[in-house]
Design a protein around this motif. Structure first.
Motif, PDB file in Angstrom:
ATOM      1  N   ASP A 109       7.537  -9.176 -12.283  1.00 38.54           N
ATOM      2  CA  ASP A 109       8.088  -8.397 -11.175  1.00 38.54           C
ATOM      3  C   ASP A 109       7.680  -9.095  -9.876  1.00 38.54           C
ATOM      4  N   THR A 111       7.779  -8.280  -6.968  1.00 36.11           N
ATOM      5  CA  THR A 111       7.184  -7.405  -5.943  1.00 36.11           C
ATOM      6  C   THR A 111       5.703  -7.129  -6.238  1.00 36.11           C
ATOM      7  N   GLN A 112       5.236  -7.552  -7.416  1.00 39.05           N
ATOM      8  CA  GLN A 112       3.850  -7.335  -7.814  1.00 39.05           C
ATOM      9  C   GLN A 112       3.082  -8.660  -7.824  1.00 39.05           C
ATOM     10  N   ARG A 113       1.765  -8.545  -7.805  1.00 30.98           N
ATOM     11  CA  ARG A 113       0.928  -9.747  -7.863  1.00 30.98           C
ATOM     12  C   ARG A 113       0.857 -10.225  -9.319  1.00 30.98           C
TER      13      ARG A 113
END
Length: 241
Positions: A109, A111-113
């Motif tokens: 994802d 948008t995630q780390r």
């Protein structure tokens, strides 16, 4: 035995064995990667690694043929095997481009780390080790063949030979990655290969794409090969002191 010693045997055999062990470790790590679905996504790298080993095997055969005293037989066999080595050589550094599959096959994802996920690093490190293995296999076989050229024609010719091989191999890697041709297509479809290569090199848009990729690939090959070459040469010289 004297001729084999002059070509750095049995040391070369030890290096080949070490590369074989490294290959087994790398491929074991590749096999152990599984997606949540249970699919092993990188099994195709087994075939790529096999092809990367072909120029190494041919380089060993060239050494053995080089010590044959029958000049005519030796010349013919070196010419044929040398051509085969040249066309298969790009398969070794080609493994560097397999790094892209991490970003294709690893589900993340944006948008995630995602880089905190150890599974991501496991896949990245595994394919990085395969890329490094390809560089080592290519450097070994090129050094071995360049050594034969140097013994026959001198240092300058051997470096001209090595640089030409690296330049053309950069283009060969481009063809393998983007056009998806194989080394044996040179024998099975030579007319088609020549025709399509001419089209690629005369298309200004595609030529720019080719030059940019080949430039960076050539830089990678040079900065990886020259230090390995120099370290090998310096080690040999220090042993003779």
């Amino acid at each position: 035995m004297e001729k084999l010693n002059a070509l750095n045997y049995p040391k070369k055999i030890i290096i080949v064995i070490a590369l074989g062990i490294a290959s087994l470790i790398c491929l074991t790590n590749v096999y152990n990667i599984r997606l949540p679905s249970g699919v092993r996504p990188y099994l195709f790298i087994f075939w790529d690694t096999f092809l990367a080993w072909v120029p190494v095997i041919i380089a060993v055969l060239l050494d053995l043929i080089y010590i044959i005293s029958y000049r005519i037989v030796r010349s013919i066999m070196i010419l044929l095997l040398g051509a085969a080595w040249f066309f298969f050589f790009p398969n070794s550094p080609y493994l560097v481009t397999d790094l892209l599959h991490v970003f294709v096959r690893y589900s993340y994802d944006p948008t995630q780390r995602f880089w905190t996920d150890m599974e991501f690093w496991k896949q990245l490190f595994t394919l990085s080790s395969i890329a490094f293995l390809g560089v080592l296999l290519g450097s070994y076989s090129l050094y071995s063949v360049q050594r034969l050229v140097r013994r026959s024609y001198g240092m300058i010719v051997s470096w001209v030979f090595a640089l030409i091989v690296l330049i053309l191999s950069s283009f060969g890697i481009y063809i393998g990655r983007f056009v998806r041709w194989n080394s044996w297509d040179v024998l099975t479809r030579p007319g088609y290969i020549l025709k399509e290569t001419y089209v690629m090199l005369t298309d200004s848009n595609q030529l720019g794409h080719i030059v940019l990729f080949c430039k960076f690939m050539f830089i990678i090959l040079v900065i990886s090969y020259i230090p390995i070459y120099l370290m090998t040469r310096l080690e040999g010289e220090s042993r003779d002191l």
